[in-house]
Scaffold this motif. Sequence first.
Motif, PDB file in Angstrom:
ATOM      1  N   TRP A 145       0.830  -1.198   0.000  1.00  0.00           N
ATOM      2  CA  TRP A 145       0.000   0.000   0.000  1.00  0.00           C
ATOM      3  C   TRP A 145       0.869   1.255   0.000  1.00  0.00           C
ATOM      4  O   TRP A 145       0.572   2.232  -0.695  1.00  0.00           O
ATOM      5  N   HIS A 146       1.954   1.229   0.769  1.00  0.00           N
ATOM      6  CA  HIS A 146       2.834   2.385   0.836  1.00  0.00           C
ATOM      7  C   HIS A 146       3.494   2.650  -0.516  1.00  0.00           C
ATOM      8  O   HIS A 146       3.535   3.798  -0.988  1.00  0.00           O
ATOM      9  N   GLY A 147       4.020   1.604  -1.146  1.00  0.00           N
ATOM     10  CA  GLY A 147       4.608   1.774  -2.471  1.00  0.00           C
ATOM     11  C   GLY A 147       3.598   2.259  -3.483  1.00  0.00           C
ATOM     12  O   GLY A 147       3.883   3.132  -4.318  1.00  0.00           O
ATOM     13  N   TRP A 148       2.378   1.722  -3.406  1.00  0.00           N
ATOM     14  CA  TRP A 148       1.323   2.095  -4.343  1.00  0.00           C
ATOM     15  C   TRP A 148       0.906   3.550  -4.158  1.00  0.00           C
ATOM     16  O   TRP A 148       0.698   4.273  -5.134  1.00  0.00           O
ATOM     17  N   ILE A 149       0.797   4.000  -2.914  1.00  0.00           N
ATOM     18  CA  ILE A 149       0.329   5.364  -2.667  1.00  0.00           C
ATOM     19  C   ILE A 149       1.387   6.378  -3.066  1.00  0.00           C
ATOM     20  O   ILE A 149       1.070   7.488  -3.509  1.00  0.00           O
ATOM     21  N   VAL A 150       2.671   6.023  -2.941  1.00  0.00           N
ATOM     22  CA  VAL A 150       3.745   6.900  -3.430  1.00  0.00           C
ATOM     23  C   VAL A 150       3.638   7.049  -4.945  1.00  0.00           C
ATOM     24  O   VAL A 150       3.686   8.164  -5.485  1.00  0.00           O
ATOM     25  N   PHE A 151       3.506   5.939  -5.636  1.00  0.00           N
ATOM     26  CA  PHE A 151       3.366   5.965  -7.091  1.00  0.00           C
ATOM     27  C   PHE A 151       2.129   6.758  -7.504  1.00  0.00           C
ATOM     28  O   PHE A 151       2.185   7.614  -8.401  1.00  0.00           O
ATOM     29  N   SER A 152       1.015   6.511  -6.837  1.00  0.00           N
ATOM     30  CA  SER A 152      -0.241   7.182  -7.169  1.00  0.00           C
ATOM     31  C   SER A 152      -0.160   8.678  -6.924  1.00  0.00           C
ATOM     32  O   SER A 152      -0.753   9.472  -7.668  1.00  0.00           O
ATOM     33  N   ALA A 153       0.554   9.080  -5.868  1.00  0.00           N
ATOM     34  CA  ALA A 153       0.685  10.505  -5.561  1.00  0.00           C
ATOM     35  C   ALA A 153       1.395  11.241  -6.693  1.00  0.00           C
ATOM     36  O   ALA A 153       1.014  12.360  -7.058  1.00  0.00           O
ATOM     37  N   VAL A 154       2.417  10.626  -7.268  1.00  0.00           N
ATOM     38  CA  VAL A 154       3.134  11.252  -8.379  1.00  0.00           C
ATOM     39  C   VAL A 154       2.224  11.360  -9.605  1.00  0.00           C
ATOM     40  O   VAL A 154       2.184  12.400 -10.279  1.00  0.00           O
ATOM     41  N   ILE A 155       1.477  10.288  -9.894  1.00  0.00           N
ATOM     42  CA  ILE A 155       0.543  10.323 -11.026  1.00  0.00           C
ATOM     43  C   ILE A 155      -0.494  11.410 -10.818  1.00  0.00           C
ATOM     44  O   ILE A 155      -0.809  12.181 -11.739  1.00  0.00           O
ATOM     45  N   ASN A 156      -1.046  11.497  -9.616  1.00  0.00           N
ATOM     46  CA  ASN A 156      -2.058  12.503  -9.292  1.00  0.00           C
ATOM     47  C   ASN A 156      -1.481  13.914  -9.417  1.00  0.00           C
ATOM     48  O   ASN A 156      -2.150  14.846  -9.889  1.00  0.00           O
ATOM     49  N   PHE A 157      -0.219  14.092  -8.993  1.00  0.00           N
ATOM     50  CA  PHE A 157       0.428  15.399  -9.090  1.00  0.00           C
ATOM     51  C   PHE A 157       0.480  15.874 -10.536  1.00  0.00           C
ATOM     52  O   PHE A 157       0.194  17.048 -10.831  1.00  0.00           O
ATOM     53  N   PHE A 158       0.817  14.979 -11.453  1.00  0.00           N
ATOM     54  CA  PHE A 158       0.889  15.363 -12.861  1.00  0.00           C
ATOM     55  C   PHE A 158      -0.492  15.656 -13.433  1.00  0.00           C
ATOM     56  O   PHE A 158      -0.627  16.463 -14.363  1.00  0.00           O
ATOM     57  N   GLN A 159      -1.525  15.027 -12.882  1.00  0.00           N
ATOM     58  CA  GLN A 159      -2.879  15.359 -13.319  1.00  0.00           C
ATOM     59  C   GLN A 159      -3.252  16.787 -12.955  1.00  0.00           C
ATOM     60  O   GLN A 159      -4.050  17.416 -13.636  1.00  0.00           O
ATOM     61  N   VAL A 160      -2.662  17.277 -11.869  1.00  0.00           N
ATOM     62  CA  VAL A 160      -2.957  18.628 -11.413  1.00  0.00           C
ATOM     63  C   VAL A 160      -2.192  19.674 -12.217  1.00  0.00           C
ATOM     64  O   VAL A 160      -2.747  20.717 -12.582  1.00  0.00           O
ATOM     65  N   ILE A 178      10.427  13.004 -16.900  1.00  0.00           N
ATOM     66  CA  ILE A 178      11.627  12.211 -16.603  1.00  0.00           C
ATOM     67  C   ILE A 178      12.078  12.436 -15.158  1.00  0.00           C
ATOM     68  O   ILE A 178      12.502  11.494 -14.472  1.00  0.00           O
ATOM     69  N   LEU A 179      11.966  13.674 -14.674  1.00  0.00           N
ATOM     70  CA  LEU A 179      12.282  13.945 -13.274  1.00  0.00           C
ATOM     71  C   LEU A 179      11.331  13.198 -12.344  1.00  0.00           C
ATOM     72  O   LEU A 179      11.735  12.684 -11.295  1.00  0.00           O
ATOM     73  N   GLY A 180      10.050  13.125 -12.737  1.00  0.00           N
ATOM     74  CA  GLY A 180       9.092  12.363 -11.947  1.00  0.00           C
ATOM     75  C   GLY A 180       9.425  10.879 -11.921  1.00  0.00           C
ATOM     76  O   GLY A 180       9.334  10.227 -10.871  1.00  0.00           O
ATOM     77  N   LEU A 181       9.845  10.349 -13.061  1.00  0.00           N
ATOM     78  CA  LEU A 181      10.244   8.948 -13.130  1.00  0.00           C
ATOM     79  C   LEU A 181      11.491   8.689 -12.284  1.00  0.00           C
ATOM     80  O   LEU A 181      11.592   7.660 -11.607  1.00  0.00           O
ATOM     81  N   PHE A 182      12.423   9.640 -12.338  1.00  0.00           N
ATOM     82  CA  PHE A 182      13.637   9.521 -11.535  1.00  0.00           C
ATOM     83  C   PHE A 182      13.309   9.542 -10.044  1.00  0.00           C
ATOM     84  O   PHE A 182      13.880   8.781  -9.247  1.00  0.00           O
ATOM     85  N   PHE A 183      12.385  10.404  -9.643  1.00  0.00           N
ATOM     86  CA  PHE A 183      11.959  10.471  -8.246  1.00  0.00           C
ATOM     87  C   PHE A 183      11.397   9.120  -7.797  1.00  0.00           C
ATOM     88  O   PHE A 183      11.730   8.620  -6.716  1.00  0.00           O
ATOM     89  N   LEU A 184      10.553   8.511  -8.624  1.00  0.00           N
ATOM     90  CA  LEU A 184       9.969   7.222  -8.268  1.00  0.00           C
ATOM     91  C   LEU A 184      11.043   6.146  -8.149  1.00  0.00           C
ATOM     92  O   LEU A 184      11.051   5.356  -7.197  1.00  0.00           O
ATOM     93  N   SER A 185      11.955   6.099  -9.105  1.00  0.00           N
ATOM     94  CA  SER A 185      13.017   5.097  -9.063  1.00  0.00           C
ATOM     95  C   SER A 185      13.903   5.295  -7.845  1.00  0.00           C
ATOM     96  O   SER A 185      14.296   4.332  -7.167  1.00  0.00           O
ATOM     97  N   SER A 186      14.229   6.557  -7.538  1.00  0.00           N
ATOM     98  CA  SER A 186      15.066   6.857  -6.374  1.00  0.00           C
ATOM     99  C   SER A 186      14.371   6.453  -5.081  1.00  0.00           C
ATOM    100  O   SER A 186      15.003   5.953  -4.147  1.00  0.00           O
TER     101      SER A 186
END
Length: 260
Positions: A145-160, A178-186
């Motif tokens: 759930w924690h990993g999923w909510i982190v990923f979802s938060a980034v997706i939601n941010f880009f929707q905004v 690409i910066l968003g993808l890097f943040f997720l990978s990091s």
Amino acid sequence: MTKLHIFQKVANVIVYLFFLSATVYTVVSPANGDIGEGHTYITPSFWISYVWTLIHILLGGFVIYQWFEPAHDAAIHGVGWHFVISVLLSSAWLGLLKSGHELIGFIFVLLTASSVSYVFYNLEKNYDATTIYEKLFVHAPFSLWHGWIVFSAVINFFQVVSHTNEDGPGVWSRIFVILGLFFLSSTAVGYVEYKKKKGDVTGALVIGLGLLAVFTNQQDPWIHWFALAFAIITLIYPARPFVFKLVGRDSTAENAPLLG
């Protein structure tokens, strides 16, 4: 077991059933799943939403296993009322996304991430899993759930903050994604490095699969291939602690996930 503990466990069951009914449509939806309807240049393929299926199954195991004595302390003091809080916040977030309120939804996903993060860190720090059941039905669902909510938060941010256009992404849009993808990978790397030799591989794998879903859904070459590269790094990196163990070395890095 006191009456308050019984009440708390009953509340967990009730909100779980509510959570399940509130999200079952978005799980089976052929659209964009429960991450929202707005399409951006980081929107993943719909199949990643089926991670919810596994999360719900394991959370269902949690609300059952909590009634057994070995799970009592972790359920009552490790998870506490944050399960109820997280479920209500997450349900509100999903409802806001479905009704097109991405900005308010983003606020709620951050609140959800905060609540789930508390459970995640409290369990990791104070309630080590000593049996396979504790790992599967107490620690695993909240790691997922924690990993999923982190990923979802980034997706939601880009929707905004972003939108798509007929000509495809511009240079700055590509850089931003690409910066968003890097943040997720990091962040996924941070999961693995968190707590020496006890990194949370589960959360990292969720984010890795999310990056792979971005790769399969986005056709712009820059975003497409960067997403694949970060996905490969993220999915392979969890093997690092095992490699160090095999060669007789210890990883001394100790980094926490970037969100939560």
